[in-house]
Scaffold this motif. Structure first.
Motif, PDB file in Angstrom:
ATOM      1  N   GLY A  28       0.822  -1.116   0.343  1.00 41.57           N
ATOM      2  CA  GLY A  28       0.102  -0.095  -0.033  1.00 41.57           C
ATOM      3  C   GLY A  28       0.915   1.244   0.057  1.00 41.57           C
ATOM      4  N   ASP A  30       0.524   5.474   1.425  1.00 41.50           N
ATOM      5  CA  ASP A  30      -0.317   6.622   1.923  1.00 41.50           C
ATOM      6  C   ASP A  30       0.328   7.925   1.418  1.00 41.50           C
ATOM      7  OD1 ASP A  30      -1.672   4.886   3.536  1.00 41.50           O
ATOM      8  OD2 ASP A  30      -0.140   4.634   4.780  1.00 41.50           O
ATOM      9  N   ARG A  32      -0.012  12.020   2.154  1.00 43.34           N
ATOM     10  CA  ARG A  32      -0.482  13.004   2.715  1.00 43.34           C
ATOM     11  C   ARG A  32      -0.388  14.210   2.430  1.00 43.34           C
ATOM     12  NH1 ARG A  32       2.124   9.558   5.671  1.00 43.34           N
ATOM     13  NH2 ARG A  32       3.572  10.785   6.104  1.00 43.34           N
ATOM     14  N   SER A  37      -6.004  13.262   2.675  1.00 52.08           N
ATOM     15  CA  SER A  37      -4.723  11.988   2.392  1.00 52.08           C
ATOM     16  C   SER A  37      -5.601  11.036   1.555  1.00 52.08           C
ATOM     17  CB  SER A  37      -4.277  11.408   3.617  1.00 52.08           C
ATOM     18  OG  SER A  37      -5.206  10.837   4.361  1.00 52.08           O
ATOM     19  N   MET A  39      -5.253   6.836   0.599  1.00 53.43           N
ATOM     20  CA  MET A  39      -4.494   5.519   0.612  1.00 53.43           C
ATOM     21  C   MET A  39      -5.048   4.716  -0.074  1.00 53.43           C
ATOM     22  SD  MET A  39      -5.246   2.262   1.937  1.00 53.43           S
ATOM     23  CE  MET A  39      -6.873   2.382   2.804  1.00 53.43           C
ATOM     24  N   GLU A  41      -4.211   0.715  -1.326  1.00 53.64           N
ATOM     25  CA  GLU A  41      -3.864  -0.968  -0.899  1.00 53.64           C
ATOM     26  C   GLU A  41      -4.422  -1.950  -2.022  1.00 53.64           C
ATOM     27  OE1 GLU A  41      -3.384  -2.731   3.453  1.00 53.64           O
ATOM     28  OE2 GLU A  41      -5.406  -2.409   3.153  1.00 53.64           O
TER      29      GLU A  41
END
Length: 72
Positions: A28, A30, A32, A37, A39, A41
């Motif tokens: 994954g 992330d 920000r 943000s 994400m 995965e």
């Protein structure tokens, strides 16, 4: 693992010790920003239960996301 100050990359594996095989693999990212943000995965499971997830988190408002499952 921190790639940049606002980007993290992660991965994990769940392992069945008795059978000596991986049960689940995850990768994954992330990303920000100051007030939100993203994400993403990918989950690879035994038995073709694969999944891709995307989530957007807005500071102070909560989280919105979706996932898709299929036999990728």
């Amino acid at each position: 693992m921190k790639v940049r100050s606002n980007v993290d990359v992660r991965g994990s594996t769940a392992w069945d010790v008795r059978r000596g095989q991986a049960i689940e693999n995850r990768v994954g990212i992330d990303w920000r920003f100051s007030c939100w943000s993203v994400m993403a995965e990918y989950v690879n499971r035994r038995g073709d239960e694969n999944e891709f997830r995307i989530s957007i988190n807005l500071l102070g408002l909560g989280q919105v996301g979706t996932s898709a499952r299929s036999g990728f």
